[in-house]
Design a protein around this motif. Structure first.
Motif, PDB file in Angstrom:
ATOM      1  N   ASP A 122       1.134  -1.219   0.401  1.00  0.00           N
ATOM      2  CA  ASP A 122      -0.167   0.103  -0.183  1.00  0.00           C
ATOM      3  C   ASP A 122       0.871   1.231   0.195  1.00  0.00           C
ATOM      4  O   ASP A 122       1.752   1.210   0.655  1.00  0.00           O
ATOM      5  CB  ASP A 122      -0.802  -0.040   1.152  1.00  0.00           C
ATOM      6  CG  ASP A 122      -1.592   1.694   1.574  1.00  0.00           C
ATOM      7  OD1 ASP A 122      -2.004   2.095   0.704  1.00  0.00           O
ATOM      8  OD2 ASP A 122      -2.757   1.502   2.917  1.00  0.00           O
ATOM      9  N   PRO A 123       0.414   2.124  -1.285  1.00  0.00           N
ATOM     10  CA  PRO A 123       1.130   3.203  -0.872  1.00  0.00           C
ATOM     11  C   PRO A 123       0.965   4.437   0.016  1.00  0.00           C
ATOM     12  O   PRO A 123       2.765   4.903   0.056  1.00  0.00           O
ATOM     13  CB  PRO A 123       1.385   3.745  -2.442  1.00  0.00           C
ATOM     14  CG  PRO A 123       0.166   3.133  -2.833  1.00  0.00           C
ATOM     15  CD  PRO A 123      -0.171   1.881  -2.360  1.00  0.00           C
ATOM     16  N   GLN A 124       0.373   4.035   0.384  1.00  0.00           N
ATOM     17  CA  GLN A 124       0.275   5.522   2.421  1.00  0.00           C
ATOM     18  C   GLN A 124       0.652   4.768   3.087  1.00  0.00           C
ATOM     19  O   GLN A 124       0.573   5.204   4.370  1.00  0.00           O
ATOM     20  CB  GLN A 124      -1.528   5.268   2.222  1.00  0.00           C
ATOM     21  CG  GLN A 124      -2.424   6.052   0.813  1.00  0.00           C
ATOM     22  CD  GLN A 124      -1.404   7.113   0.548  1.00  0.00           C
ATOM     23  OE1 GLN A 124      -1.123   7.749   1.194  1.00  0.00           O
ATOM     24  NE2 GLN A 124      -1.044   7.441  -0.852  1.00  0.00           N
ATOM     25  N   GLN A 125       0.833   3.455   3.275  1.00  0.00           N
ATOM     26  CA  GLN A 125       1.354   2.997   4.142  1.00  0.00           C
ATOM     27  C   GLN A 125       2.879   3.812   4.872  1.00  0.00           C
ATOM     28  O   GLN A 125       3.184   3.687   4.139  1.00  0.00           O
ATOM     29  CB  GLN A 125       1.625   0.850   4.267  1.00  0.00           C
ATOM     30  CG  GLN A 125       1.730   0.576   5.259  1.00  0.00           C
ATOM     31  CD  GLN A 125       2.319  -0.617   5.527  1.00  0.00           C
ATOM     32  OE1 GLN A 125       1.368  -1.254   4.842  1.00  0.00           O
ATOM     33  NE2 GLN A 125       2.863  -1.446   5.853  1.00  0.00           N
ATOM     34  N   VAL A 126       2.794   3.080   6.015  1.00  0.00           N
ATOM     35  CA  VAL A 126       4.156   3.760   6.700  1.00  0.00           C
ATOM     36  C   VAL A 126       5.481   2.162   6.668  1.00  0.00           C
ATOM     37  O   VAL A 126       4.559   1.955   7.230  1.00  0.00           O
ATOM     38  CB  VAL A 126       3.910   4.353   8.517  1.00  0.00           C
ATOM     39  CG1 VAL A 126       5.483   4.536   8.944  1.00  0.00           C
ATOM     40  CG2 VAL A 126       3.478   5.382   8.384  1.00  0.00           C
ATOM     41  N   ALA A 127       6.452   3.253   6.072  1.00  0.00           N
ATOM     42  CA  ALA A 127       7.546   2.156   5.565  1.00  0.00           C
ATOM     43  C   ALA A 127       8.454   2.363   6.571  1.00  0.00           C
ATOM     44  O   ALA A 127       8.778   1.792   7.573  1.00  0.00           O
ATOM     45  CB  ALA A 127       8.013   2.301   4.668  1.00  0.00           C
ATOM     46  N   LEU A 128       9.067   3.466   6.523  1.00  0.00           N
ATOM     47  CA  LEU A 128      10.310   3.953   7.546  1.00  0.00           C
ATOM     48  C   LEU A 128       9.905   5.474   8.234  1.00  0.00           C
ATOM     49  O   LEU A 128       9.428   5.831   7.621  1.00  0.00           O
ATOM     50  CB  LEU A 128      11.902   4.251   6.894  1.00  0.00           C
ATOM     51  CG  LEU A 128      11.958   3.052   5.825  1.00  0.00           C
ATOM     52  CD1 LEU A 128      13.064   3.941   4.826  1.00  0.00           C
ATOM     53  CD2 LEU A 128      12.507   2.230   6.714  1.00  0.00           C
ATOM     54  N   LEU A 129      10.631   5.278   9.574  1.00  0.00           N
ATOM     55  CA  LEU A 129      10.165   6.128  10.459  1.00  0.00           C
ATOM     56  C   LEU A 129      12.229   6.814  11.082  1.00  0.00           C
ATOM     57  O   LEU A 129      12.430   6.132  11.367  1.00  0.00           O
ATOM     58  CB  LEU A 129       9.569   5.230  11.882  1.00  0.00           C
ATOM     59  CG  LEU A 129       8.417   5.649  11.494  1.00  0.00           C
ATOM     60  CD1 LEU A 129       7.975   4.047  11.872  1.00  0.00           C
ATOM     61  CD2 LEU A 129       7.083   6.133  12.742  1.00  0.00           C
ATOM     62  N   LEU A 130      11.864   7.985  10.586  1.00  0.00           N
ATOM     63  CA  LEU A 130      13.410   8.717  10.303  1.00  0.00           C
ATOM     64  C   LEU A 130      12.861   9.809  11.983  1.00  0.00           C
ATOM     65  O   LEU A 130      12.412  10.157  11.487  1.00  0.00           O
ATOM     66  CB  LEU A 130      13.709   8.929   9.162  1.00  0.00           C
ATOM     67  CG  LEU A 130      13.704   8.239   8.058  1.00  0.00           C
ATOM     68  CD1 LEU A 130      14.562   8.927   6.844  1.00  0.00           C
ATOM     69  CD2 LEU A 130      14.294   7.259   8.110  1.00  0.00           C
ATOM     70  N   THR A 131      13.966  10.228  12.017  1.00  0.00           N
ATOM     71  CA  THR A 131      14.782  11.051  12.855  1.00  0.00           C
ATOM     72  C   THR A 131      15.123  12.427  12.424  1.00  0.00           C
ATOM     73  O   THR A 131      16.026  12.551  11.742  1.00  0.00           O
ATOM     74  CB  THR A 131      14.975  10.208  14.529  1.00  0.00           C
ATOM     75  OG1 THR A 131      16.493  10.309  14.054  1.00  0.00           O
ATOM     76  CG2 THR A 131      13.308   9.371  15.207  1.00  0.00           C
ATOM     77  N   THR A 132      14.874  13.650  13.188  1.00  0.00           N
ATOM     78  CA  THR A 132      15.585  14.392  12.965  1.00  0.00           C
ATOM     79  C   THR A 132      16.595  14.525  14.327  1.00  0.00           C
ATOM     80  O   THR A 132      17.046  13.661  14.798  1.00  0.00           O
ATOM     81  CB  THR A 132      14.480  15.733  12.847  1.00  0.00           C
ATOM     82  OG1 THR A 132      14.424  16.369  14.680  1.00  0.00           O
ATOM     83  CG2 THR A 132      13.325  16.494  12.470  1.00  0.00           C
ATOM     84  N   SER A 133      17.658  15.389  13.762  1.00  0.00           N
ATOM     85  CA  SER A 133      18.850  15.950  14.750  1.00  0.00           C
ATOM     86  C   SER A 133      18.184  15.874  15.729  1.00  0.00           C
ATOM     87  O   SER A 133      19.483  15.136  16.705  1.00  0.00           O
ATOM     88  CB  SER A 133      19.799  16.981  14.097  1.00  0.00           C
ATOM     89  OG  SER A 133      18.584  17.488  14.592  1.00  0.00           O
ATOM     90  N   GLY A 134      17.602  16.621  16.973  1.00  0.00           N
ATOM     91  CA  GLY A 134      17.226  16.703  18.401  1.00  0.00           C
ATOM     92  C   GLY A 134      18.285  17.285  18.323  1.00  0.00           C
ATOM     93  O   GLY A 134      18.531  17.835  20.057  1.00  0.00           O
ATOM     94  N   SER A 135      18.569  18.547  17.437  1.00  0.00           N
ATOM     95  CA  SER A 135      19.355  19.574  17.883  1.00  0.00           C
ATOM     96  C   SER A 135      18.943  20.640  18.819  1.00  0.00           C
ATOM     97  O   SER A 135      19.600  21.571  20.214  1.00  0.00           O
ATOM     98  CB  SER A 135      20.164  20.192  16.832  1.00  0.00           C
ATOM     99  OG  SER A 135      18.655  21.152  16.192  1.00  0.00           O
ATOM    100  N   THR A 136      17.546  20.931  19.182  1.00  0.00           N
ATOM    101  CA  THR A 136      16.534  21.089  19.498  1.00  0.00           C
ATOM    102  C   THR A 136      15.602  20.024  20.853  1.00  0.00           C
ATOM    103  O   THR A 136      14.879  20.994  21.595  1.00  0.00           O
ATOM    104  CB  THR A 136      15.229  22.337  19.011  1.00  0.00           C
ATOM    105  OG1 THR A 136      14.656  21.573  18.600  1.00  0.00           O
ATOM    106  CG2 THR A 136      16.502  23.539  18.036  1.00  0.00           C
ATOM    107  N   GLY A 137      16.383  19.893  21.285  1.00  0.00           N
ATOM    108  CA  GLY A 137      15.410  18.800  22.383  1.00  0.00           C
ATOM    109  C   GLY A 137      15.330  17.339  21.946  1.00  0.00           C
ATOM    110  O   GLY A 137      16.382  16.718  21.098  1.00  0.00           O
ATOM    111  N   LEU A 138      14.725  16.848  22.017  1.00  0.00           N
ATOM    112  CA  LEU A 138      13.749  15.346  21.626  1.00  0.00           C
ATOM    113  C   LEU A 138      13.237  15.132  20.388  1.00  0.00           C
ATOM    114  O   LEU A 138      13.221  15.750  19.463  1.00  0.00           O
ATOM    115  CB  LEU A 138      12.686  14.413  22.144  1.00  0.00           C
ATOM    116  CG  LEU A 138      12.255  13.107  22.337  1.00  0.00           C
ATOM    117  CD1 LEU A 138      13.299  12.070  23.037  1.00  0.00           C
ATOM    118  CD2 LEU A 138      11.162  12.647  22.579  1.00  0.00           C
ATOM    119  N   PRO A 139      14.371  14.327  19.660  1.00  0.00           N
ATOM    120  CA  PRO A 139      14.015  14.328  18.013  1.00  0.00           C
ATOM    121  C   PRO A 139      12.664  13.645  17.937  1.00  0.00           C
ATOM    122  O   PRO A 139      11.665  13.402  18.135  1.00  0.00           O
ATOM    123  CB  PRO A 139      14.952  12.848  17.663  1.00  0.00           C
ATOM    124  CG  PRO A 139      16.298  12.841  18.473  1.00  0.00           C
ATOM    125  CD  PRO A 139      15.430  13.568  19.870  1.00  0.00           C
TER     126      PRO A 139
END
Length: 495
Positions: A122-139
């Motif tokens: 399903d193209p709408q299904q979440v495949a990967l969950l990436l994170t930001t750097s978290g430089s301003t708190g919890l990523p």
């Protein structure tokens, strides 16, 4: 797909597609046995390795949403992140890929195949969950759907000509969005990924060995990678190993003119590209670098929107900037997330317009008279000094324009009298006698009075960097004389 073809280079060995398929099948069997709740994210906390890549492939085949946090996060931060995502932490990759019988592996492959049979993922299904750097708190957690990933790999494969006979260097850690090109585009097209061991990423000899093991066609990395390759090219054999690169992609941070200068000779067959993007949007702009004029307008352009991308510049009052000027870059791409996992974080960052959802990058971009766009700094790097707005990245650029400066970080520090003052930490060239007063006098001709650093701390070693080579300003501040209770030499502002 050719089962016997090399899928991965790892240290001095190769992992074939057949071997990688077997590892992924074993991981799929073990994941199925774990009975993970449907739709609940799994979290893989691991450094890059063939086994870790096999686990990611198994999750993609099973339709299992996979969170990829940095393995270098502190224990408390990681625990809070997993709790926020309601994610199940997976065992180590070696546990998931080892110890299975052939029957178990086949069962895992059949289970994975059953998820992708018929109409496909399903193209709408979440495949990967990436994170930001978290430089301003919890990523922040950035979900990417199967459709977004597929659209990106289609673009990247076409633009850089990645196919079954292509070898692509992967420098970034597994949890970074750069891997969408380096690893996932390459494997989806039957190419070979030359994996840089994260623990050896700053070792020029380790990097060079991958080029010598097999000709590398595509290289993508932050400026630090190219500086390491320049250092590695000390012999004719090293030069010959690098000569086969046909695409060199600079990304993640601005490259200086000094760092770019040796690259055309180092990579004589390469076309050079500067790529701009964010984790939330993936790649948005690409610029073909002209080695004869790499820095028009004094900086590397971010380029033009890639296929399907729409971009706007917003002035300080929120109005759209039509002509030349400075504004915040706002983009919409075919590859972007639909929003953060925590929807409350979307406010003020994602904005709805008539033609779709846009992401406010927070990056300040200047459009020049000829339409060229250059990155000028961050909206959150703008501070007030004596009531005057100052962009600290512009101050860093002015410092780095001095021929005896290697790199610089400008920090806004609290001052009892002025409220905020600028403190610069500067790495000078080896053997340079440069002092703070001389440097401040040099930049006084380039900067307004309020933007001239009040104090300059000169060092002879490289400034701290993140895992992917970006300047780590938090670490610079921790290591500075301010943090250690020492007082750097101070001279009158403007002098």
């Amino acid at each position: 797909m050719r089962p016997e073809a090399a899928a991965l280079l790892w240290h001095s060995g190769e992992v074939s597609y057949a071997e990688l398929h077997a590892l992924a099948g074993a991981a799929a069997a073990r994941l199925t046995a774990l009975g993970l709740p449907h739709g609940r994210p799994a979290a893989l906390v691991a450094k890059k390795s063939p086994e870790a890549i096999a686990v990611v492939l198994a999750c993609l085949r099973l339709g299992q949403p996979l969170l990829l946090p940095s393995p270098e996060l502190g224990a408390e931060t990681l625990s809070a992140l997993l709790e926020r995502c309601d994610a199940v932490r997976l065992p180590a990759p070696a546990e998931l890929t080892g110890g299975e019988t052939q029957a178990d592996t086949q069962a895992g492959s059949q289970e994975a195949d059953s998820h992708t049979a018929g109409s496909g993922p399903d193209p709408q299904q979440v495949a990967l969950l990436l994170t930001t750097s978290g430089s301003t708190g919890l990523p922040k957690v950035v979900p990417l759907t199967t459709g977004a990933v597929d659209r990106f790999t289609d673009w990247a494969a076409g633009h850089f000509g990645i196919g079954p006979d292509t070898t692509v260097l992967n420098f970034a850690p597994l949890n970074f969005d750069l891997c969408l090109l380096d690893i996932w585009t390459t494997l989806s097209r039957g190419g070979c990924v030359a994996l840089v061991d994260q623990d050896l990423a700053t070792n020029p000899a380790h990097l060079l060995a991958l080029f010598q093991q097999r000709p590398v066609d595509v290289v993508q990395g932050v400026p630090m990678l190219y500086q390491l390759l320049t250092r590695a090219a000390r012999t004719d054999a090293a030069t010959a190993a690098l000569a086969e690169v046909r695409h060199a992609v600079v990304t993640g941070d601005a490259i200086s003119e000094q760092a770019f200068a040796p690259l055309p000779a180092l990579l004589p067959k390469a076309s050079f590209h500067n790529v701009y993007g964010c984790t939330e949007t993936n790649d948005s702009f690409i610029h073909p670098i002209d080695p004869a004029d790499p820095m028009p307008h004094g900086a590397m352009p971010i380029g033009r929107p890639i296929d399907g991308v729409t971009a706007l510049l917003l002035a300080e009052d929120g109005s759209e900037l039509a002509g030349p000027g400075l504004g915040e870059l706002v983009v919409r791409t075919p590859f972007q997330t639909t929003g953060y996992l925590d929807a409350d974080l979307d406010r003020g960052v994602f904005t709805e317009r008539a033609d779709g959802r846009y992401y406010r990058t927070g990056d300040l971009v200047r459009r020049h008279l000829d339409g060229v766009l250059t990155l000028e700094g961050r909206r959150d790097f703008v501070v007030k000094v004596r009531g005057v707005r100052v962009n600290t990245t512009e101050v860093e650029a002015a410092l780095c324009s001095h021929p005896e400066v290697v790199e610089a970080a400008v920090l806004a520090v609290t001052d009892e009298a002025a409220g905020t003052r600028l403190h610069a930490v500067v790495q000078r060239a080896a053997g340079s006698p440069l002092d703070g007063l001389t440097l401040r006098q040099a930049v006084a001709a380039l900067l307004p009075r309020a933007a001239i650093p009040t104090t300059v701390e000169l060092v002879d070693t490289a400034l701290p960097r993140t895992g992917t080579g970006k300047l780590d300003r938090k670490a610079v501040l921790r290591a500075s004389k301010y943090a250690q209770g020492q007082r750097p030499t101070t001279t009158p502002a403007g002098g």
